[in-house]
Write an enzyme that holds these catalytic residues in place. Structure first.
Site, mmCIF file in Angstrom:
data_model
loop_
_atom_site.group_PDB
_atom_site.id
_atom_site.type_symbol
_atom_site.label_atom_id
_atom_site.label_comp_id
_atom_site.label_asym_id
_atom_site.label_seq_id
_atom_site.Cartn_x
_atom_site.Cartn_y
_atom_site.Cartn_z
ATOM 1 N N LYS A 119 0.665 -1.162 0.066
ATOM 2 C CA LYS A 119 0.087 -0.145 0.149
ATOM 3 C C LYS A 119 0.739 1.301 0.021
ATOM 4 O O LYS A 119 0.474 2.329 -0.669
ATOM 5 C CB LYS A 119 -0.924 -0.079 1.363
ATOM 6 C CG LYS A 119 -2.118 -0.927 1.064
ATOM 7 C CD LYS A 119 -3.255 -0.692 2.129
ATOM 8 C CE LYS A 119 -4.432 -1.663 1.907
ATOM 9 N NZ LYS A 119 -5.069 -1.782 3.248
ATOM 10 N N LYS A 137 -5.812 -9.360 -6.642
ATOM 11 C CA LYS A 137 -6.965 -9.796 -5.722
ATOM 12 C C LYS A 137 -8.030 -8.495 -6.038
ATOM 13 O O LYS A 137 -7.732 -7.558 -6.077
ATOM 14 C CB LYS A 137 -6.490 -9.831 -4.250
ATOM 15 C CG LYS A 137 -6.444 -8.611 -3.397
ATOM 16 C CD LYS A 137 -6.502 -8.782 -1.930
ATOM 17 C CE LYS A 137 -6.352 -7.528 -1.425
ATOM 18 N NZ LYS A 137 -6.364 -7.448 0.020
ATOM 19 N N LYS A 189 -11.079 -3.180 -2.865
ATOM 20 C CA LYS A 189 -11.835 -2.023 -2.732
ATOM 21 C C LYS A 189 -11.037 -0.898 -3.042
ATOM 22 O O LYS A 189 -11.371 0.096 -3.680
ATOM 23 C CB LYS A 189 -12.328 -1.743 -1.272
ATOM 24 C CG LYS A 189 -13.422 -2.665 -0.760
ATOM 25 C CD LYS A 189 -13.855 -2.451 0.694
ATOM 26 C CE LYS A 189 -13.075 -3.314 1.398
ATOM 27 N NZ LYS A 189 -13.747 -3.796 2.939
HETATM 28 P P1 TYM Z 1 -10.772 -6.300 4.469
HETATM 29 O O1 TYM Z 1 -11.753 -5.151 5.008
HETATM 30 O O2 TYM Z 1 -10.040 -5.701 3.284
HETATM 31 O O3 TYM Z 1 -11.587 -7.427 3.991
HETATM 32 C C1 TYM Z 1 -12.517 -8.258 4.794
HETATM 33 C C2 TYM Z 1 -12.345 -9.485 4.710
HETATM 34 O O4 TYM Z 1 -12.545 -9.943 3.428
HETATM 35 C C3 TYM Z 1 -11.406 -10.654 2.879
HETATM 36 N N1 TYM Z 1 -10.998 -10.340 1.475
HETATM 37 C C4 TYM Z 1 -11.089 -11.137 0.233
HETATM 38 N N2 TYM Z 1 -11.015 -12.772 0.492
HETATM 39 C C5 TYM Z 1 -10.609 -13.528 -0.816
HETATM 40 N N3 TYM Z 1 -10.507 -12.505 -2.100
HETATM 41 C C6 TYM Z 1 -10.408 -11.256 -2.000
HETATM 42 N N4 TYM Z 1 -10.304 -10.682 -3.152
HETATM 43 C C7 TYM Z 1 -10.701 -10.593 -0.703
HETATM 44 N N5 TYM Z 1 -10.473 -9.279 -0.442
HETATM 45 C C8 TYM Z 1 -10.872 -9.080 0.863
HETATM 46 C C9 TYM Z 1 -10.346 -10.352 3.775
HETATM 47 O O5 TYM Z 1 -9.317 -11.590 3.947
HETATM 48 C C10 TYM Z 1 -10.992 -10.530 5.075
HETATM 49 O O6 TYM Z 1 -11.256 -11.392 5.669
HETATM 50 N N6 TYM Z 1 -7.117 -6.118 7.863
HETATM 51 C C11 TYM Z 1 -8.478 -6.576 7.646
HETATM 52 C C12 TYM Z 1 -9.570 -5.854 8.277
HETATM 53 C C13 TYM Z 1 -9.268 -6.355 9.989
HETATM 54 C C14 TYM Z 1 -9.514 -7.805 10.446
HETATM 55 C C15 TYM Z 1 -9.336 -7.316 11.944
HETATM 56 C C16 TYM Z 1 -9.910 -8.969 10.134
HETATM 57 C C17 TYM Z 1 -8.937 -5.500 10.858
HETATM 58 N N7 TYM Z 1 -9.058 -6.121 12.216
HETATM 59 C C18 TYM Z 1 -9.314 -8.340 12.705
HETATM 60 C C19 TYM Z 1 -9.823 -9.939 11.035
HETATM 61 C C20 TYM Z 1 -9.499 -9.594 12.542
HETATM 62 C C21 TYM Z 1 -8.681 -6.053 6.100
HETATM 63 O O7 TYM Z 1 -8.529 -5.297 5.600
HETATM 64 O O8 TYM Z 1 -10.015 -6.755 5.666
#
Ligand code: TYM
Length: 329
Positions: A111, A194, A197
């Site tokens: 990022k 991937k 967003k």
């Molecule tokens: P975030 O908000 O980007 O995504 C939420 C969840 O969706 C999954 N995900 C995907 N899985 C498969 N293919 C994709 N293209 C894809 N894009 C997103 C992510 O793996 C995630 O499970 N850092 C985390 C948010 C977070 C979090 C936490 C997660 C903050 N605190 C504590 C678990 C536990 C994130 O950016 O997810």
């Protein structure tokens, strides 16, 4: 009952990657486990800070979470900023983590490389330590996430183990639970990155709240590969393989059976079928989310109730952490 925690950022519309990589599993796990799911608005501040935007996106995300089937009577759904213990434990995690290990986090490297190191915010660097706090506050056994979160979960485990060794047993060391089938859904336009967003092209991202027409158009113009055979081959045919994963995950038909069904039919027919599966799958979810958004007060009440339940667990862990650190009460 196992305690399960996972979170999602309100940084933009929920897409199919989030759904298959995480939300499906959140919903299917809610009756077997004691589940906590956070909308991590403070994490979203690392990339967005226009007034009101994160708030609007938080409500839209909450509506989608309930619309995909999270039941507020059994699942605790909360907003991160409603529970100060997240920031408080986040600081303690920052004091525990080494600069070197934080520098090795690939998401930070990716990022910050995109926007240039000078514009990257400190919050982006300390983001994984806040994520560790999100998890450890709830003494979670399992953290269901997509493949992209693997390294952050490993860091969380390291930090929990380190803290326990230095200050006495305080945190449960959680296990990541990476969903295999939808573990990585790729961008339709760039099927080697991937679906995300923050992706460069909205055309490659299938949003749950998009109109059926918009999603059909995106699927029909998805990048495909040379040849015309519908065959799963991630190396040679990343575009078609991604579409096969999407169809199979939503329809429940195995990839092998899809290959047979579309044998000799070509990409056009196959894309039409994928579009139909996606649109029909999203249709009731979108309708339900739009209905929930019409009554904003009710939606906010549901989030406050979730926060009240989450706060009890989070505060108790934080108090115990302060105690084990030996801070004056
Ligand atoms: P975030 O908000 O980007 O995504 C939420 C969840 O969706 C999954 N995900 C995907 N899985 C498969 N293919 C994709 N293209 C894809 N894009 C997103 C992510 O793996 C995630 O499970 N850092 C985390 C948010 C977070 C979090 C936490 C997660 C903050 N605190 C504590 C678990 C536990 C994130 O950016 O997810």
């Amino acid at each position: 009952m196992a305690r399960v925690l996972s979170c999602i950022q309100p940084t933009g519309p929920v897409h199919l990657g989030n759904y298959l990589g995480a939300l499906v599993n959140w919903v299917s796990g809610q009756n077997r486990n004691d589940v906590f799911h956070g909308i991590v608005d403070l994490h979203a501040l690392t990339v967005t800070d226009k007034p009101g935007v994160i708030g609007d996106q938080t409500l839209q995300l909450a509506a989608v979470l309930f619309a995909v089937g999270l039941d507020p009577k059994v699942a605790t759904v909360f907003v991160q900023s409603h529970i100060p213990a997240h920031s408080q434990l986040g600081w303690i995690m920052e004091c525990l983590a080494g600069f070197g290990e934080a520098s090795r986090m690939t998401q930070f490297k990716d990022k910050s490389a995109k926007g240039g190191a000078d514009t990257a915010r400190v919050g982006l660097f300390t983001y994984p330590m806040l994520q560790a706090a999100d998890i450890l506050l709830y003494q979670a056994h399992y953290v269901p996430v997509g493949e992209d979160q693997r390294q952050h979960i490993e860091l969380t485990r390291d930090l929990a183990t380190r803290f326990n060794a230095r200050f006495g047993e305080t945190f449960r060391v959680p296990e990541g639970h990476i969903l295999k089938a939808g573990a990585k859904i790729y961008d339709l336009q760039e099927p080697t990155s991937k679906m995300s967003k923050s992706s460069g092209s909205a055309a490659g991202v299938l949003e749950l709240m998009d109109t059926p027409e918009a999603n059909t158009k995106k699927i029909k113009s998805a990048a495909t590969d040379a040849g015309r055979e519908v065959k799963f081959d991630e190396k040679e045919k990343p575009g078609i393989s991604n579409l096969l994963t999407i169809h199979s995950s939503l329809s429940g038909t195995s990839i092998a059976n899809l290959e047979k069904e579309f044998d000799g039919k070509g990409y056009g027919d196959f894309k039409g079928a994928v579009a139909e599966v996606v649109v029909e799958y999203f249709r009731p979810i979108r309708a339900q989310a739009l209905e929930l958004l019409e009554d904003e007060k009710h939606l906010i009440d549901l989030l406050h109730e979730g926060a009240d339940k989450a706060r009890v667990v989070a505060s108790s862990t934080l108090q115990n952490t302060y105690k084990n650190l030996g801070l004056v009460k």
